[in-house]
Design a protein around this motif. Structure first.
Motif, PDB file in Angstrom:
ATOM      1  N   LEU A   7       0.973  -1.050  -0.245  1.00 31.21           N
ATOM      2  CA  LEU A   7       0.197  -0.135   0.024  1.00 31.21           C
ATOM      3  C   LEU A   7       1.024   1.129  -0.072  1.00 31.21           C
ATOM      4  O   LEU A   7       0.472   2.251  -0.701  1.00 31.21           O
ATOM      5  CB  LEU A   7      -1.019   0.181   1.052  1.00 31.21           C
ATOM      6  N   LYS A   8       1.889   1.413   0.677  1.00 29.44           N
ATOM      7  CA  LYS A   8       3.002   2.356   1.042  1.00 29.44           C
ATOM      8  C   LYS A   8       3.486   2.570  -0.552  1.00 29.44           C
ATOM      9  O   LYS A   8       3.455   3.795  -0.907  1.00 29.44           O
ATOM     10  CB  LYS A   8       3.879   2.397   1.917  1.00 29.44           C
ATOM     11  N   LYS A  10       2.245   1.810  -3.591  1.00 27.08           N
ATOM     12  CA  LYS A  10       1.392   2.206  -4.575  1.00 27.08           C
ATOM     13  C   LYS A  10       0.869   3.526  -4.322  1.00 27.08           C
ATOM     14  O   LYS A  10       0.717   4.444  -5.221  1.00 27.08           O
ATOM     15  CB  LYS A  10      -0.193   1.273  -4.227  1.00 27.08           C
ATOM     16  N   THR A  11       0.867   4.222  -2.945  1.00 25.86           N
ATOM     17  CA  THR A  11       0.712   5.395  -2.737  1.00 25.86           C
ATOM     18  C   THR A  11       1.751   6.276  -3.187  1.00 25.86           C
ATOM     19  O   THR A  11       1.243   7.315  -3.831  1.00 25.86           O
ATOM     20  CB  THR A  11       0.683   5.580  -1.112  1.00 25.86           C
ATOM     21  N   ILE A  12       2.960   5.932  -3.038  1.00 28.74           N
ATOM     22  CA  ILE A  12       4.066   6.476  -3.485  1.00 28.74           C
ATOM     23  C   ILE A  12       4.265   6.659  -5.025  1.00 28.74           C
ATOM     24  O   ILE A  12       4.081   7.953  -5.625  1.00 28.74           O
ATOM     25  CB  ILE A  12       5.477   5.746  -3.180  1.00 28.74           C
ATOM     26  N   SER A  14       1.514   6.361  -6.940  1.00 25.22           N
ATOM     27  CA  SER A  14       0.393   7.197  -7.624  1.00 25.22           C
ATOM     28  C   SER A  14       0.370   8.710  -7.361  1.00 25.22           C
ATOM     29  O   SER A  14      -0.073   9.365  -8.155  1.00 25.22           O
ATOM     30  CB  SER A  14      -1.008   6.558  -6.670  1.00 25.22           C
ATOM     31  N   ASP A  15       0.957   8.984  -6.124  1.00 26.51           N
ATOM     32  CA  ASP A  15       1.239  10.383  -5.879  1.00 26.51           C
ATOM     33  C   ASP A  15       2.230  10.998  -6.776  1.00 26.51           C
ATOM     34  O   ASP A  15       2.038  11.881  -7.345  1.00 26.51           O
ATOM     35  CB  ASP A  15       1.883  10.795  -4.416  1.00 26.51           C
ATOM     36  N   LYS A  20      -4.028   6.509 -10.447  1.00 26.84           N
ATOM     37  CA  LYS A  20      -4.857   5.898  -9.730  1.00 26.84           C
ATOM     38  C   LYS A  20      -4.192   4.599  -9.053  1.00 26.84           C
ATOM     39  O   LYS A  20      -3.577   3.925 -10.132  1.00 26.84           O
ATOM     40  CB  LYS A  20      -6.088   5.385  -9.962  1.00 26.84           C
ATOM     41  N   ALA A  21      -4.396   4.123  -7.816  1.00 20.89           N
ATOM     42  CA  ALA A  21      -3.452   3.028  -7.363  1.00 20.89           C
ATOM     43  C   ALA A  21      -4.215   1.714  -8.072  1.00 20.89           C
ATOM     44  O   ALA A  21      -3.233   1.096  -8.452  1.00 20.89           O
ATOM     45  CB  ALA A  21      -3.922   2.811  -5.859  1.00 20.89           C
TER      46      ALA A  21
END
Length: 78
Positions: A7-8, A10-12, A14-15, A20-21
């Motif tokens: 999740l971390k 994918k967040t990095i 996507s940001d 989108k993730a």
């Protein structure tokens, strides 16, 4: 890879890439599918180093071709 780390990551991604993730599949090619250029790759590696407390040397960075490669790298180092 631990779900929290996935999740971390994918967040990095996507940001940084403004995606989108759910667009970030393990088989997604960083350059061809996601449009990661050399500057973004340096930024991405720096963000991963900071977030996961790891070092990514230039030789390893050049071998990263897919999102799955990032998962593998983080699984081995984090």
């Amino acid at each position: 890879m631990h779900p929290e780390n996935e999740l971390k990551l994918k967040t990095i991604l996507s940001d940084l890439l403004e995606r989108k993730a759910d667009e970030l599949k393990a088989t997604s090619l960083l350059k061809e599918d996601l449009g990661v250029d050399s500057t973004e790759m340096v930024e991405l590696c720096g963000a991963l180093e900071k977030a996961f407390g790891i070092q990514i040397d230039d030789a390893v960075e050049k071998r990263l071709k897919t999102v799955g490669d990032l998962y593998s790298l983080l699984s081995a180092k984090a």
